[in-house]
Structure formats: C-alpha cells, structure tokens
Enzyme design. Structure first.
Site, PDB file in Angstrom:
ATOM      1  N   ALA A  32      -5.719  -5.509   0.604  1.00  0.00           N
ATOM      2  CA  ALA A  32      -4.535  -5.929   1.272  1.00  0.00           C
ATOM      3  C   ALA A  32      -4.067  -4.926   2.313  1.00  0.00           C
ATOM      4  O   ALA A  32      -2.973  -4.635   2.303  1.00  0.00           O
ATOM      5  CB  ALA A  32      -3.368  -6.425   0.229  1.00  0.00           C
ATOM      6  N   LEU A  33      -4.947  -4.723   3.141  1.00  0.00           N
ATOM      7  CA  LEU A  33      -4.814  -3.373   4.067  1.00  0.00           C
ATOM      8  C   LEU A  33      -3.734  -3.813   5.202  1.00  0.00           C
ATOM      9  O   LEU A  33      -3.593  -4.679   5.464  1.00  0.00           O
ATOM     10  CB  LEU A  33      -6.026  -3.120   4.543  1.00  0.00           C
ATOM     11  CG  LEU A  33      -7.274  -2.788   3.842  1.00  0.00           C
ATOM     12  CD1 LEU A  33      -8.513  -2.392   4.692  1.00  0.00           C
ATOM     13  CD2 LEU A  33      -7.082  -1.662   2.787  1.00  0.00           C
ATOM     14  N   HIS A  34      -2.913  -2.714   5.317  1.00  0.00           N
ATOM     15  CA  HIS A  34      -2.236  -2.616   6.409  1.00  0.00           C
ATOM     16  C   HIS A  34      -2.132  -1.138   7.163  1.00  0.00           C
ATOM     17  O   HIS A  34      -2.911  -0.454   6.864  1.00  0.00           O
ATOM     18  CB  HIS A  34      -0.710  -2.834   5.681  1.00  0.00           C
ATOM     19  CG  HIS A  34      -0.248  -1.864   4.770  1.00  0.00           C
ATOM     20  ND1 HIS A  34      -0.266  -0.338   4.852  1.00  0.00           N
ATOM     21  CD2 HIS A  34      -0.400  -1.892   3.409  1.00  0.00           C
ATOM     22  CE1 HIS A  34      -0.083   0.193   3.725  1.00  0.00           C
ATOM     23  NE2 HIS A  34      -0.149  -0.588   2.626  1.00  0.00           N
ATOM     24  N   HIS A  37      -3.076   2.089   5.233  1.00  0.00           N
ATOM     25  CA  HIS A  37      -4.161   2.292   4.698  1.00  0.00           C
ATOM     26  C   HIS A  37      -5.236   2.908   6.339  1.00  0.00           C
ATOM     27  O   HIS A  37      -5.954   3.526   6.288  1.00  0.00           O
ATOM     28  CB  HIS A  37      -4.977   0.865   4.407  1.00  0.00           C
ATOM     29  CG  HIS A  37      -4.536   0.503   3.051  1.00  0.00           C
ATOM     30  ND1 HIS A  37      -3.668  -0.607   3.109  1.00  0.00           N
ATOM     31  CD2 HIS A  37      -4.411   0.965   1.958  1.00  0.00           C
ATOM     32  CE1 HIS A  37      -3.119  -0.722   1.817  1.00  0.00           C
ATOM     33  NE2 HIS A  37      -3.564   0.220   1.110  1.00  0.00           N
ATOM     34  N   GLY A 149      -2.855   8.625   0.696  1.00  0.00           N
ATOM     35  CA  GLY A 149      -1.231   8.725   1.139  1.00  0.00           C
ATOM     36  C   GLY A 149      -0.148   9.616   0.565  1.00  0.00           C
ATOM     37  O   GLY A 149      -0.443   9.510  -0.784  1.00  0.00           O
ATOM     38  N   ASP A 152       2.251   7.800  -2.186  1.00  0.00           N
ATOM     39  CA  ASP A 152       2.199   8.037  -3.671  1.00  0.00           C
ATOM     40  C   ASP A 152       1.885   9.281  -3.725  1.00  0.00           C
ATOM     41  O   ASP A 152       0.846   9.870  -4.350  1.00  0.00           O
ATOM     42  CB  ASP A 152       0.908   7.007  -4.095  1.00  0.00           C
ATOM     43  CG  ASP A 152       0.937   5.747  -3.690  1.00  0.00           C
ATOM     44  OD1 ASP A 152       1.721   4.929  -4.596  1.00  0.00           O
ATOM     45  OD2 ASP A 152       0.326   4.847  -2.731  1.00  0.00           O
ATOM     46  N   SER A 188       1.314  -3.090   0.355  1.00  0.00           N
ATOM     47  CA  SER A 188       0.622  -4.453   0.111  1.00  0.00           C
ATOM     48  C   SER A 188       1.551  -5.268  -0.512  1.00  0.00           C
ATOM     49  O   SER A 188       1.336  -6.604  -0.612  1.00  0.00           O
ATOM     50  CB  SER A 188      -0.607  -4.309  -0.759  1.00  0.00           C
ATOM     51  OG  SER A 188      -1.303  -3.116  -0.331  1.00  0.00           O
TER      52      SER A 188
HETATM   53  P1  AMP Z   1      -3.662   1.307  -2.243  1.00  0.00           P
HETATM   54  O1  AMP Z   1      -4.391   0.359  -1.913  1.00  0.00           O
HETATM   55  O2  AMP Z   1      -1.965   0.772  -2.624  1.00  0.00           O
HETATM   56  O3  AMP Z   1      -4.096   1.708  -3.658  1.00  0.00           O
HETATM   57  O4  AMP Z   1      -3.549   2.335  -1.412  1.00  0.00           O
HETATM   58  C1  AMP Z   1      -4.636   3.102  -0.779  1.00  0.00           C
HETATM   59  C2  AMP Z   1      -4.175   4.448  -0.440  1.00  0.00           C
HETATM   60  O5  AMP Z   1      -3.507   4.050   0.734  1.00  0.00           O
HETATM   61  C3  AMP Z   1      -3.447   5.345  -0.958  1.00  0.00           C
HETATM   62  O6  AMP Z   1      -3.876   6.578  -0.945  1.00  0.00           O
HETATM   63  C4  AMP Z   1      -1.978   5.048  -0.745  1.00  0.00           C
HETATM   64  O7  AMP Z   1      -1.145   6.225  -0.845  1.00  0.00           O
HETATM   65  C5  AMP Z   1      -2.204   5.001   0.952  1.00  0.00           C
HETATM   66  N1  AMP Z   1      -1.124   4.150   1.371  1.00  0.00           N
HETATM   67  C6  AMP Z   1      -0.664   3.218   1.006  1.00  0.00           C
HETATM   68  N2  AMP Z   1       0.709   2.827   1.654  1.00  0.00           N
HETATM   69  C7  AMP Z   1       0.674   3.730   2.625  1.00  0.00           C
HETATM   70  C8  AMP Z   1       1.619   4.033   3.630  1.00  0.00           C
HETATM   71  N3  AMP Z   1       2.560   3.180   4.294  1.00  0.00           N
HETATM   72  N4  AMP Z   1       1.408   4.918   4.385  1.00  0.00           N
HETATM   73  C9  AMP Z   1       0.241   5.617   4.292  1.00  0.00           C
HETATM   74  N5  AMP Z   1      -0.698   5.714   3.392  1.00  0.00           N
HETATM   75  C10 AMP Z   1      -0.588   4.673   2.454  1.00  0.00           C
END
Ligand code: AMP
Length: 281
Positions: A32-34, A37, A149, A152, A188
């Site tokens: 669910a990339l944004h 990511h 990121g 977290d 996400s």
């Molecule tokens: P997730 O898919 O939510 O497990 O996140 C994957 C990676 O993307 C983790 O290292 C998160 O900390 C990072 N991440 C999520 N949201 C953001 C954001 N808004 N800005 C920067 N990094 C992010």
C-alpha cells in the site's frame, strides 16, 4: 524491475549483482505504498547500487487480527510506483516462503526497556513479530544497508538493537517522515479514514509541532499536559503521548539531561490507529 517470489530466484539475481561488486540497499514494506515509502527507495538509490524492496504483510506483527485482515493490498499499483522510482528488485514472498512450515521460525529476543514503553506497551507481541520478520529478511536479502522511516521511531530503535544483537554488518539508515501538505504523516492507513476524519487528522501532527515549539520555554510536564489537552476532542482516542529520550525511549522530565528527545503519539480516529512523532532535540 525484476519481481521474485522465491528466495532461490531472488538470490540468483542478488548474487549476480554482488559478483559485479554492487552494494545492495533494502527497503522492507508491507505494501500500500505512498510517497513515504518511495522516499526510502530514492534514499537507497542514492547510496546503494541496487535497491531491493519487499512487500510482505507480516502476520506475526499484528496483535489485532482484524487489522491484518483490513490491511490494504494494492500490489499492482505498488509495483508501478516502485518501477517509476527506480527500484531494481521487488521481492513478494508468500507467508510459507518467509516462514517455511517445516522449520522452526521462532525467534525470541528481549529488547529490555526499549519494548516495554509506547508501542511495546500497547501492542503486545508487535516487536517480537517485527524482529522475527526482519531477522528472516536479513538472512534472505543480506543487504549492505537497510532503509527505514523515522515515522516508526520506536521500530527504528528496536531494529538498531536487533542488528546489534545479530552482529549484523547491515547499515541502518533513517529516512525522514514524509507528510501530506496539511502535516498528516503519510500512512497506508490514511486511505481508510472517512472524509470527515481525514479533515481532523492533521491535529495530531500540529500538536507534535506545537510541542516542539514550546521546548525551552515550558517544562516537559507542562508541554505534555498541553498536548494532551489539544488532542482531547471527541473524535480522538489518545493511546499515548510521550516525550522520551531518543536513544533509550524512556520518558524524560528534563530535556537538558538527554542528547536526543522525541515526542511520540498514537491516536485512534474512527477506529484507525494513527502513529506519529517529531524529533525535539
Ligand atoms: P510499512 O509498510 O508501514 O511497514 O512501512 C515500511 C517502511 O516505510 C517503514 O520503515 C516505515 O517507517 C516507512 N514509512 C512509513 N510511512 C512513512 C512516511 N510517511 N515517511 C517516511 N517513511 C515512512
């Protein structure tokens, strides 16, 4: 961009890169990339020769089954975004590939006080799941650098401790939190907010930035009190708002006594759990 779902095929490709003397950067995600990511993909592109991104919704880090079921899955769009961002390899393993049923996949590790506060306190078992999946991904991908990121922050701290415990040579690199124009940290989960809740959500980051602006002018206790008051609206259920030492993650009362400090919060809005933090020092 190459896409693989087996370790064998992934390793064939990565070994070829290694034989060419290329360094491997790794961005683990749950999809669910944004743009948050994607900023990590770009950071990896800048400092590693090859960028590998994994999309794996890790069942072991969800302490609420409903959260896992509702986790958005947008694989096709994700793959296009990664391709456009210059990602070289997408790894899309199934649960059985990550956790082979014929193997003991358990990994018990104690992160001490780091996991007893904030996320650790409110999401029992969450960091055990994070450690388990990342240990496995580190074994599979063997990256030179891993990009995660600041959003977290506690997870980043835990992963730093994990790499130390594993005596890993992988370098951990932090990417700054990418925000929407109104300040809401990209997530996400944001796509699950109703239009009304989406309009209210930026109060979370505003509260964090307001707290930062008060540093040096008011006591930590006062700043915390005012932040909780700001967040006290009927739509919000505040799980925690903490001002912590950026290294030990323990709550602080005097910012002059620590090298780094961070304000961290989790707010539930319309049943969606939103996390954010701001580095204060
Ligand atoms: P997730 O898919 O939510 O497990 O996140 C994957 C990676 O993307 C983790 O290292 C998160 O900390 C990072 N991440 C999520 N949201 C953001 C954001 N808004 N800005 C920067 N990094 C992010």
């Amino acid at each position: 961009m190459y896409t693989y779902s087996t370790i064998h095929h992934l390793n064939n490709r990565l070994n070829r890169y290694r034989a060419e003397g290329k360094t491997i950067g790794f961005v683990p995600t749950m999809g669910a990339l944004h743009p948050g990511h994607i900023s990590l993909i770009k950071k990896s592109n800048e400092t590693s020769d090859i960028t590998v991104c994994s999309i794996f919704v890790n069942p072991t880090q969800f302490n609420v089954a409903e959260d896992l079921d509702k986790y958005p899955r947008t694989e096709k769009k994700d793959a296009q975004m990664l391709k456009d961002a210059g990602c070289n390899v997408l790894f899309l393993p199934s649960v059985d590939v990550v956790y082979p049923p014929d193997k003991d996949n358990s990994y018990a590790v104690d992160f001490g006080d780091l996991e007893r506060v904030m996320e650790g306190e409110h999401r029992p078992g969450h960091f055990a799941g994070v450690a388990q999946v990342l240990k496995r991904f580190l074994e599979i991908v063997k990256p030179d650098a891993m990009y995660m990121g600041q959003k977290d922050f506690q997870q980043f701290t835990i992963v730093r401790a994990l790499l130390k415990k594993l005596k890993s040579k992988t370098k951990l690199v932090m990417g700054e939190t990418i925000r929407e124009e109104d300040g809401l940290a990209m997530s996400s989960r944001n796509m699950r907010l109703t239009k009304k809740d989406r309009a209210i959500a930026p109060l979370i980051s505003k509260t964090l930035f307001d707290a930062k602006a008060k540093i040096g002018k008011k006591s930590i206790a006062q700043i915390k009190k005012e932040a909780l008051k700001q967040l006290d609206i009927p739509e919000f259920k505040v799980e925690y708002f903490e001002i912590a030492d950026g290294i030990t993650l323990q709550p602080i009362s005097d910012i002059s006594k620590v090298k780094t400090a961070v304000a961290c919060t989790v707010v539930h809005l319309g049943g969606i759990r939103l996390i954010d933090n701001v580095i204060l020092k």
